[in-house]
Design a protein around this motif. Structure first.
Motif, short mmCIF file in Angstrom:
data_model
loop_
_atom_site.label_atom_id
_atom_site.label_comp_id
_atom_site.label_asym_id
_atom_site.label_seq_id
_atom_site.Cartn_x
_atom_site.Cartn_y
_atom_site.Cartn_z
N MET A 88 3.44 4.67 -2.43
CA MET A 88 3.33 3.29 -2.89
C MET A 88 4.35 3.04 -3.99
SD MET A 88 1.73 0.38 -2.43
CE MET A 88 0.14 0.70 -1.64
N THR A 98 3.94 -4.38 -0.15
CA THR A 98 3.55 -3.26 0.71
C THR A 98 2.15 -3.45 1.26
OG1 THR A 98 4.97 -1.71 -0.49
CG2 THR A 98 3.14 -0.77 0.76
N TRP A 101 2.18 -5.82 4.04
CA TRP A 101 2.60 -5.19 5.30
C TRP A 101 1.45 -4.39 5.93
CZ3 TRP A 101 6.27 -6.69 8.18
CH2 TRP A 101 7.47 -7.18 7.66
N ALA A 188 10.36 -2.52 1.00
CA ALA A 188 9.77 -2.94 -0.27
C ALA A 188 10.67 -2.67 -1.46
CB ALA A 188 8.41 -2.24 -0.47
N SER A 193 9.38 3.76 1.24
CA SER A 193 8.02 3.68 0.72
C SER A 193 7.00 3.55 1.84
CB SER A 193 7.89 2.49 -0.24
OG SER A 193 7.87 1.26 0.51
N ALA A 195 5.59 1.02 2.92
CA ALA A 195 5.85 -0.11 3.82
C ALA A 195 6.66 0.35 5.03
CB ALA A 195 6.60 -1.21 3.07
#
Length: 278
Positions: A88, A98, A101, A188, A193, A195
């Motif tokens: 994250m 994120t 998403w 992101a 990450s 996402a």
């Protein structure tokens, strides 16, 4: 991590949601053991597994006495198991993006499921099973809405009414991904990450089916993102390693046979959106 707290993942080799979690585990560098289910044989509907996941879907993560279902929730859970290799992002705005998403993945997964089952999976099932066996297979799906969708897609293929709604979802997804990737290297921000982990298996599936024409001309940023994602070690161990070269070639060949009709429907949808906006 002691054996009683070893992560156990019940998953399917080519399941997109399973792949998504495997990528997350690889990025975190966590040890885990897998219980691979044969989804085509219906092992996800066996009573022992349904006790863990009453919806009869994969993946399911078991960690000690805790059972975690839903791939996006699993990603967040494993990220909190250690402070190393955080998935994250740290920036608050990127965290919100994120998690947005992750919410979108519910609809995105449904769209990928439709395209997979309306094409190669439908052909495989119709070739291998009698009508009675297909009816029995659909009857084992615990959720009535999911069962009704599967029945309609098996009956109608690309003529299923689910396709139009899911094409809308995919177009919105590609539009949003392209907008993000025009601003930053990853979805992101400048760092890979959660996402990106959440989306890679879905886009990879479409490409493996030979459906990359859905985005290649209008959203070329997605092609660059897919290439970059596939260069990561996590992709090689969590997705690529679960498919042989022969299986990958067959999937692309089988899927590509549907592309002309699929593209015709896709272009008609895009033309309709353009006319509606005029």
């Amino acid at each position: 991590m002691s054996d009683d707290k070893m992560i156990t993942l019940y998953h399917g080799s080519t399941s997109v949601c399973s792949a998504k979690v495997r990528v997350g585990l690889a990025e975190k560098g966590l040890d885990w053991k897998g219980e691979l289910l044969d989804l085509m044989a219906g092992e996800q509907f066996d009573p022992g597994y349904l006790a863990l996941n009453p919806e009869g879907v994969v993946p399911t993560l078991v960690h000690g006495d805790l059972v975690v279902r839903e791939s996006s929730l699993i990603l967040e859970y494993i990220d909190d198991l250690s402070g190393q290799n955080r998935l994250m992002p740290a920036d608050p705005a990127a965290v919100v993006a994120t998690r947005h998403w992750l919410l979108k993945c519910l609809d995105i997964h449904a769209a990928i499921n439709t395209l997979t089952y309306a094409t190669i999976q439908r052909a495989n099932i119709l070739a291998a099973k009698t009508p009675e066996q297909i009816a029995a297979m659909v009857a084992r799906i615990p959720k009535p809405r999911a069962a009704a969708k599967r029945r309609d897609i098996l009956d109608n293929g690309l003529a299923s009414f689910h396709l139009e709604a899911d094409f809308y979802t995919l177009h919105k997804t590609f539009t949003d991904m392209s907008a993000s990737l025009n601003r930053t290297k990853w979805l992101a921000g400048e760092q890979h990450s959660m996402a990106d982990i959440a989306l890679i298996a879905y886009v990879d599936r479409l490409d493996r089916l030979g459906f990359n024409g859905l985005w290649s001309s209008r959203f070329p940023e997605m092609t660059d993102w897919l290439i970059a994602s596939r260069q990561r070690a996590s992709y090689l161990t969590a997705i690529d390693a679960f498919s042989t070269a022969d299986a990958a070639r067959k999937m692309r060949a089988d899927g590509s046979a549907y592309w002309p009709e699929l593209n015709r429907i896709w272009q008609a949808m895009l033309d309709g959106q353009t006319a509606g906006a005029a």
